[in-house]
Design an enzyme around this catalytic site. Structure first.
Site, PDB file in Angstrom:
ATOM      1  N   HIS A 225      -7.968  26.874  -3.664  1.00 57.11           N
ATOM      2  CA  HIS A 225      -6.669  26.559  -4.266  1.00 57.11           C
ATOM      3  C   HIS A 225      -6.419  25.066  -4.440  1.00 57.11           C
ATOM      4  O   HIS A 225      -5.403  24.672  -4.985  1.00 57.11           O
ATOM      5  CB  HIS A 225      -5.534  27.164  -3.427  1.00 57.11           C
TER       6      HIS A 225
HETATM    7  C1  UD1 Z   1       0.331  24.205  -0.355  1.00 58.82           C
HETATM    8  C2  UD1 Z   1       0.007  22.969   0.480  1.00 58.82           C
HETATM    9  C3  UD1 Z   1      -1.436  23.042   0.947  1.00 58.82           C
HETATM   10  C4  UD1 Z   1      -1.728  24.350   1.652  1.00 58.82           C
HETATM   11  C5  UD1 Z   1      -1.331  25.486   0.726  1.00 58.82           C
HETATM   12  C6  UD1 Z   1      -1.565  26.842   1.373  1.00 58.82           C
HETATM   13  C7  UD1 Z   1       1.169  20.917  -0.254  1.00 58.82           C
HETATM   14  C8  UD1 Z   1       1.026  19.626  -0.937  1.00 58.82           C
HETATM   15  N1  UD1 Z   1       0.111  21.761  -0.338  1.00 58.82           N
HETATM   16  O1  UD1 Z   1      -0.486  24.168  -1.510  1.00 58.82           O
HETATM   17  O2  UD1 Z   1      -1.660  21.998   1.867  1.00 58.82           O
HETATM   18  O3  UD1 Z   1      -3.102  24.431   1.929  1.00 58.82           O
HETATM   19  O4  UD1 Z   1       0.058  25.358   0.403  1.00 58.82           O
HETATM   20  O5  UD1 Z   1      -1.375  27.854   0.471  1.00 58.82           O
HETATM   21  O6  UD1 Z   1       2.192  21.174   0.334  1.00 58.82           O
HETATM   22  N2  UD1 Z   1       2.970  29.372  -6.272  1.00 58.82           N
HETATM   23  C9  UD1 Z   1       3.404  30.632  -6.559  1.00 58.82           C
HETATM   24  N3  UD1 Z   1       4.033  31.338  -5.562  1.00 58.82           N
HETATM   25  C10 UD1 Z   1       4.267  30.826  -4.340  1.00 58.82           C
HETATM   26  C11 UD1 Z   1       3.829  29.530  -4.065  1.00 58.82           C
HETATM   27  C12 UD1 Z   1       3.177  28.811  -5.031  1.00 58.82           C
HETATM   28  O7  UD1 Z   1       3.232  31.137  -7.650  1.00 58.82           O
HETATM   29  O8  UD1 Z   1       4.826  31.536  -3.473  1.00 58.82           O
HETATM   30  C13 UD1 Z   1       2.232  28.614  -7.311  1.00 58.82           C
HETATM   31  C14 UD1 Z   1       3.129  27.774  -8.197  1.00 58.82           C
HETATM   32  O9  UD1 Z   1       2.595  27.747  -9.468  1.00 58.82           O
HETATM   33  C15 UD1 Z   1       2.999  26.415  -7.606  1.00 58.82           C
HETATM   34  C16 UD1 Z   1       1.568  26.402  -7.130  1.00 58.82           C
HETATM   35  O10 UD1 Z   1       1.324  27.730  -6.680  1.00 58.82           O
HETATM   36  O11 UD1 Z   1       3.266  25.395  -8.515  1.00 58.82           O
HETATM   37  C17 UD1 Z   1       1.283  25.440  -6.029  1.00 58.82           C
HETATM   38  O12 UD1 Z   1       2.160  25.701  -4.924  1.00 58.82           O
HETATM   39  P1  UD1 Z   1       2.526  24.531  -3.889  1.00 58.82           P
HETATM   40  O13 UD1 Z   1       3.391  25.074  -2.824  1.00 58.82           O
HETATM   41  O14 UD1 Z   1       3.000  23.329  -4.614  1.00 58.82           O
HETATM   42  O15 UD1 Z   1       1.119  24.104  -3.311  1.00 58.82           O
HETATM   43  P2  UD1 Z   1      -0.084  25.010  -2.790  1.00 58.82           P
HETATM   44  O16 UD1 Z   1      -1.201  24.885  -3.758  1.00 58.82           O
HETATM   45  O17 UD1 Z   1       0.358  26.387  -2.401  1.00 58.82           O
END
Ligand code: UD1
Length: 385
Positions: A225
């Site tokens: 991811h």
């Molecule tokens: C975040 C953490 C990362 C951790 C990961 C575990 C930061 C900078 N990164 O990354 O350290 O390893 O979580 O999963 O905080 N999205 C959804 N549904 C959700 C959550 C996210 O669709 O419930 C999608 C959205 O498009 C979002 C993208 O995932 O923009 C990224 O989510 P985000 O929480 O920004 O970062 P992660 O990649 O999950």
């Protein structure tokens, strides 16, 4: 200063006065590393009044609700529903929405686990209100400032009053940055979490494998991811092609993070990837993920926490990154860093055919603690506040 401490001693000096502790979580790995500490506080420290705040960084049921359910975590006092956004947006939204509840609750200390945007936002909010911050999983360093997590963990450590370091390496990192006074070697609460989860995992893992028609030790588990792997079209395509090649020799199961799924769609790669032999599935809960990991011939990942879980379960790991914040896992080839996606099939096959590798990993000393980290952390909190 880093001091070795007798926890029986702390028990004696631990004050009976009530203390208010706020724990701020929001993303999947934070739920896992906090759950054993929550359990410890609620079951053994009645003088600690614990309030849990969910930032809402992860909001899909399979990224959040399932963890609260499986880990038997109490409902959060409030969900800030910050959701997704750019780093600045997400961090700022959490800070803005957290300030009010924090002022109202006036906690004696705010615990922030891990290195996500939720971690940094909560640490900054508390520090600016002059509320002491306790960082759970302090002192990790990958040395890679292009990773948002590296920025989050460094800044969080430097505005914390208490630093709970999971390993001796982390303690040394903190010392190098002049943070020894606040540092304690506590071990890693993810070891506690693993001890709690494994009976459930063992009871369910066979049925779970059958659901995907997988045989123990005869498949590769993949989780990816990180922006560095999935946000770049040509790199992500190369990785998918490599996984396809590998799946012709060994089954591959890939539970896909929502971020990765969105990339597959945006880059128009979902269709081609589902036509391969790779089993693409939704994100799994922690019991299911541990079951898949426990029985895998190897793990291919870019996650931090899963490198460590693989090490603890003696599953060989290939980390698709040029660095790791868990250098201890590299010992004896238990974990290998790989940058070139084209090498994925050959490296995974080499690992799978090395029958003695698991035994060798099993003989490496465990630097992550003995599963009593939550008890140590709860005692330190009581002693300090
Ligand atoms: C975040 C953490 C990362 C951790 C990961 C575990 C930061 C900078 N990164 O990354 O350290 O390893 O979580 O999963 O905080 N999205 C959804 N549904 C959700 C959550 C996210 O669709 O419930 C999608 C959205 O498009 C979002 C993208 O995932 O923009 C990224 O989510 P985000 O929480 O920004 O970062 P992660 O990649 O999950």
């Amino acid at each position: 200063m880093y001091v070795s401490v007798s926890y029986e001693c702390l028990e004696m000096v631990g004050t009976m006065a009530r203390m208010d502790v706020m724990l701020v979580v929001g993303a999947r790995p934070q739920f896992i590393k906090s759950a054993p500490l929550i359990r410890e506080i609620l079951s053994r420290h009645r003088q600690i009044r614990l309030s849990i705040v969910h930032s809402g960084q992860h909001y899909d049921p399979e990224m959040s609700d399932i963890f609260f359910r499986e880990l038997r975590m109490p409902e959060p006092m409030v969900n800030l529903q910050a959701g997704s956004g750019s780093h600045a947006e997400q961090t700022a939204t959490i800070m803005k929405r957290l300030e009010g509840p924090m002022i109202k609750a006036k906690p004696d200390v705010v615990i922030v686990p891990g290195d996500t945007n939720t971690t940094l936002a909560a640490a900054l909010t508390a520090a600016k209100l002059n509320i002491p911050v306790a960082h759970l999983e302090a002192g990790l360093r990958s040395g890679d400032m292009t990773m948002p997590e590296e920025i989050n963990r460094r800044l969080t450590d430097h505005c914390s009053a208490l630093l709970f370091a999971p390993t001796q390496t982390a303690v040394c990192n903190l010392k190098r940055e002049g943070l020894s006074n606040a540092s304690w070697l506590t071990g890693d609460t993810m070891v506690d979490a693993l001890h709690i989860a494994m009976p459930q995992v063992r009871a369910k893992e066979r049925a779970f494998l059958e659901q995907f028609r997988l045989r123990p030790h005869q498949y590769v588990l993949v989780t990816l991811h990180r922006p560095s792997n999935v946000d770049n079209h040509s790199r992500f395509r190369q990785i998918l092609i490599a996984l396809d090649r590998l799946s012709k020799r060994l089954p591959v199961i890939f539970p896909v993070h929502p971020r990765t799924l969105k990339r597959l769609d945006k880059l128009g790669l979902r269709k081609s990837s589902t036509q391969t032999g790779v089993i693409i599935t939704r994100p799994q809960g922690c019991i299911e993920t541990l079951g898949l990991l426990h029985n895998a011939s190897s793990l291919l990942t870019d996650s931090g926490g899963m490198q460590k879980e693989a090490f603890l379960l003696r599953v060989p790991c290939i980390t698709l990154r040029s660095n790791t914040e868990w250098p201890e896992t590299l010992e004896g080839g238990a974990n290998r860093l790989l940058v070139n996606p084209e090498m994925i099939p050959s490296m995974a096959m080499r690992v799978a055919s090395d029958e003695k590798l698991r035994d060798r990993i099993g003989r490496i000393a465990n630097p992550f603690g003995n599963g009593h980290s939550s008890a140590k952390i709860a005692h330190l909190l009581r002693m300090t506040f």
